[in-house]
Design an enzyme around this catalytic site. Structure first.
Site, PDB file in Angstrom:
ATOM      1  N   ARG A   9      37.082  18.570  18.936  1.00  0.00           N
ATOM      2  CA  ARG A   9      36.747  19.128  20.210  1.00  0.00           C
ATOM      3  C   ARG A   9      35.506  18.425  20.888  1.00  0.00           C
ATOM      4  O   ARG A   9      35.597  18.239  22.023  1.00  0.00           O
ATOM      5  CB  ARG A   9      36.484  20.750  20.172  1.00  0.00           C
ATOM      6  CG  ARG A   9      36.079  21.254  21.654  1.00  0.00           C
ATOM      7  CD  ARG A   9      35.564  22.716  21.822  1.00  0.00           C
ATOM      8  NE  ARG A   9      36.600  23.430  21.269  1.00  0.00           N
ATOM      9  CZ  ARG A   9      36.528  24.785  20.738  1.00  0.00           C
ATOM     10  NH1 ARG A   9      35.176  25.308  20.421  1.00  0.00           N
ATOM     11  NH2 ARG A   9      37.468  25.687  20.546  1.00  0.00           N
ATOM     12  N   ASP A  51      41.249  35.444  17.294  1.00  0.00           N
ATOM     13  CA  ASP A  51      40.027  34.642  17.112  1.00  0.00           C
ATOM     14  C   ASP A  51      38.850  35.464  16.796  1.00  0.00           C
ATOM     15  O   ASP A  51      38.715  36.571  17.017  1.00  0.00           O
ATOM     16  CB  ASP A  51      39.483  33.742  18.446  1.00  0.00           C
ATOM     17  CG  ASP A  51      38.863  32.540  18.199  1.00  0.00           C
ATOM     18  OD1 ASP A  51      38.556  32.155  16.907  1.00  0.00           O
ATOM     19  OD2 ASP A  51      38.714  31.672  19.216  1.00  0.00           O
ATOM     20  N   THR A 102      34.705  31.747  11.520  1.00  0.00           N
ATOM     21  CA  THR A 102      33.811  30.650  11.374  1.00  0.00           C
ATOM     22  C   THR A 102      33.527  30.716   9.666  1.00  0.00           C
ATOM     23  O   THR A 102      33.197  29.622   9.354  1.00  0.00           O
ATOM     24  CB  THR A 102      32.433  30.750  12.080  1.00  0.00           C
ATOM     25  OG1 THR A 102      32.173  31.952  12.293  1.00  0.00           O
ATOM     26  CG2 THR A 102      32.805  30.208  13.439  1.00  0.00           C
ATOM     27  N   LYS A 136      41.474  25.481  14.845  1.00  0.00           N
ATOM     28  CA  LYS A 136      42.084  26.971  14.472  1.00  0.00           C
ATOM     29  C   LYS A 136      43.062  27.417  15.470  1.00  0.00           C
ATOM     30  O   LYS A 136      44.022  27.864  15.235  1.00  0.00           O
ATOM     31  CB  LYS A 136      40.940  28.054  14.208  1.00  0.00           C
ATOM     32  CG  LYS A 136      39.838  27.414  12.810  1.00  0.00           C
ATOM     33  CD  LYS A 136      38.994  28.577  12.617  1.00  0.00           C
ATOM     34  CE  LYS A 136      38.038  28.688  13.426  1.00  0.00           C
ATOM     35  NZ  LYS A 136      36.952  27.498  13.768  1.00  0.00           N
ATOM     36  N   THR A 137      42.678  27.439  16.890  1.00  0.00           N
ATOM     37  CA  THR A 137      43.236  27.741  17.721  1.00  0.00           C
ATOM     38  C   THR A 137      44.529  26.960  18.025  1.00  0.00           C
ATOM     39  O   THR A 137      45.707  27.433  18.060  1.00  0.00           O
ATOM     40  CB  THR A 137      42.429  27.615  19.395  1.00  0.00           C
ATOM     41  OG1 THR A 137      41.386  28.579  19.084  1.00  0.00           O
ATOM     42  CG2 THR A 137      43.571  28.382  20.291  1.00  0.00           C
TER      43      THR A 137
HETATM   44  P1  ATP Z   1      37.393  27.870  18.190  1.00  0.00           P
HETATM   45  O1  ATP Z   1      37.276  28.309  16.909  1.00  0.00           O
HETATM   46  O2  ATP Z   1      35.918  27.505  18.591  1.00  0.00           O
HETATM   47  O3  ATP Z   1      38.327  28.384  18.972  1.00  0.00           O
HETATM   48  P2  ATP Z   1      39.080  25.849  17.124  1.00  0.00           P
HETATM   49  O4  ATP Z   1      38.596  25.558  15.681  1.00  0.00           O
HETATM   50  O5  ATP Z   1      40.042  26.862  17.299  1.00  0.00           O
HETATM   51  O6  ATP Z   1      37.745  26.320  17.860  1.00  0.00           O
HETATM   52  P3  ATP Z   1      40.776  24.447  18.532  1.00  0.00           P
HETATM   53  O7  ATP Z   1      40.359  24.832  20.068  1.00  0.00           O
HETATM   54  O8  ATP Z   1      41.761  24.488  18.252  1.00  0.00           O
HETATM   55  O9  ATP Z   1      39.580  24.569  17.788  1.00  0.00           O
HETATM   56  O10 ATP Z   1      40.384  22.619  18.916  1.00  0.00           O
HETATM   57  C1  ATP Z   1      39.502  22.131  19.827  1.00  0.00           C
HETATM   58  C2  ATP Z   1      40.260  20.847  20.460  1.00  0.00           C
HETATM   59  O11 ATP Z   1      40.160  19.891  19.696  1.00  0.00           O
HETATM   60  C3  ATP Z   1      41.852  21.013  21.172  1.00  0.00           C
HETATM   61  O12 ATP Z   1      41.660  20.989  22.378  1.00  0.00           O
HETATM   62  C4  ATP Z   1      42.517  19.787  20.479  1.00  0.00           C
HETATM   63  O13 ATP Z   1      42.777  18.829  21.398  1.00  0.00           O
HETATM   64  C5  ATP Z   1      41.308  19.108  19.478  1.00  0.00           C
HETATM   65  N1  ATP Z   1      41.898  19.187  18.115  1.00  0.00           N
HETATM   66  C6  ATP Z   1      41.580  19.949  17.023  1.00  0.00           C
HETATM   67  N2  ATP Z   1      42.058  19.754  16.097  1.00  0.00           N
HETATM   68  C7  ATP Z   1      42.784  18.542  16.321  1.00  0.00           C
HETATM   69  C8  ATP Z   1      43.509  17.698  15.561  1.00  0.00           C
HETATM   70  N3  ATP Z   1      43.903  17.997  14.021  1.00  0.00           N
HETATM   71  N4  ATP Z   1      44.190  16.658  15.979  1.00  0.00           N
HETATM   72  C9  ATP Z   1      44.105  16.558  17.137  1.00  0.00           C
HETATM   73  N5  ATP Z   1      43.341  17.175  17.995  1.00  0.00           N
HETATM   74  C10 ATP Z   1      42.827  18.272  17.690  1.00  0.00           C
END
Ligand code: ATP
Length: 334
Positions: A217, A109, A158, A64-65
């Protein structure tokens, strides 16, 4: 190359940031969300307007981030990051909103954790790009309207169901992120291994991907742990045996279940006879918050066919008993 050991070894956060894909093209998987989002952004670019507000929902670590950063990059706009828990008063939100630049992308977030008054302020900001700042108290209180520059809100949660309807309705686009398949995770890992200058064979990637809980992640984190193991054991070539040895040590099991997943299943089978049991009772039994069990552990366990949700509560599926090495009750259909 800052990711390769030998220069100044970066800490984990720097490494994680460096592994983030920077554009939609490098973002692996989530094809539907990617296509839909790409269309929303392209249309905004053609209309020379800010993009509609975007809501992203899904379990932690699915990107998401990363997508919020990509939205800003694709719109060539600056990005401001904050989160629901950091905005406890309407004033906190007013301070952020009033300092946004034109076209800026605001990423919030855990947006479902914002306080009620802040949430109400956000409704108006999202819809009309203005807020009312209340000055003074009681009978003398006055609302001073404040115009805001157009901005794009990217909210992450979430579970979209945790958001009140009026807030949810103000997003022009909602994307639900799904767990990644093993082959998608292999692609994430290949890219990361290349950036980290690691030598991993195909079976090694598959082994790490299958233990990654459908979550990029986690995949990247496990890759770092396998890298540590290979480094300490002076083994330059990472294969399936090396990966599984390293990951066994970190208590990630062959199906990718972590300690929380296993303790939820274990409590369900041993303390509640396999259920049905209410979610909050189950959460208390494992010493976690209900929301954590519901949004972090449960979606993956359900997808894996290990846990079931019924109107009467959570139940352990036959596979859960088998996975834990327990004997299912005799009357359980296998
Ligand atoms: P949270 O909600 O806990 O913040 P998130 O869903 O925002 O989690 P991210 O922080 O965006 O998750 O992603 C976590 C890590 O996973 C990032 O460092 C990124 O490198 C990797 N990542 C996430 N999605 C992808 C993707 N589709 N392709 C490649 N790498 C990804």
């Amino acid at each position: 190359n800052p990711l390769v050991a030998g220069t100044s070894e970066p800490d984990e956060r720097v490494l994680e940031a460096a592994l983030r894909p920077k554009n939609l093209h490098d973002f692996v998987g989530q094809q539907r969300v990617r296509e839909q989002l790409s269309l929303v952004l392209e249309a905004a670019r053609i209309r020379e307007r800010t993009s509609d507000h975007v809501l992203l929902s899904g379990p932690p670590g699915l990107g998401k981030t990363t997508l919020a950063m990509i939205v800003a990059a694709e719109m060539n706009a600056p990005l401001r990051i904050s989160s629901g828990p950091a905005i406890q008063h309407a004033g906190d939100l007013a301070a952020i909103l009033s300092s946004l630049a034109e076209g800026e992308v605001l990423f919030l977030d855990e947006i479902h954790r914002m306080s009620r008054p802040a949430e109400e302020m956000l409704y108006m900001a999202m819809e009309d790009f203005r807020v009312d700042i209340v000055v003074g108290k009681g009978a003398g209180a006055t609302a001073i309207p404040l115009e805001l520059p157009p901005f794009t809100l990217v909210g992450a949660t979430t579970r979209a169901g945790l958001l009140p309807g009026p807030l949810r309705d103000r997003f022009g686009f909602t994307g639900h992120l799904e767990f990644y398949s093993i082959s998608e995770l292999e692609l994430v890992l290949r890219r990361s291994a290349m950036l980290m200058d690691l030598k991993v064979n195909s079976a090694g990637f598959t082994e790490i991907a299958s233990r990654s809980r459908g979550t990029p992640r986690i995949a990247n984190r496990l890759l770092r742990r396998v890298r540590d193991w290979a480094l300490v054991h002076r083994n330059e070539h990472i294969d399936a045996t090396l990966a599984s040895r390293a990951l066994d040590m970190y208590e990630v099991d062959a199906r990718g279940l972590d300690r929380l997943d296993r303790s939820v299943l274990h409590a369900l089978c041993t303390k509640f006879g396999g259920g049905p049991v209410g979610l909050s009772t189950l959460a208390i039994a494992v010493g976690e918050e209900t929301e954590t069990v519901e949004t972090v552990a449960e979606p993956f366990l359900v997808r894996e066919g290990l846990l079931g949700r019924t109107p009467r509560g959570r139940i352990a599926m036959p596979d859960a008993w088998i996975h834990l090495g327990l004997t299912p009750p005799e009357d359980m259909p296998l």
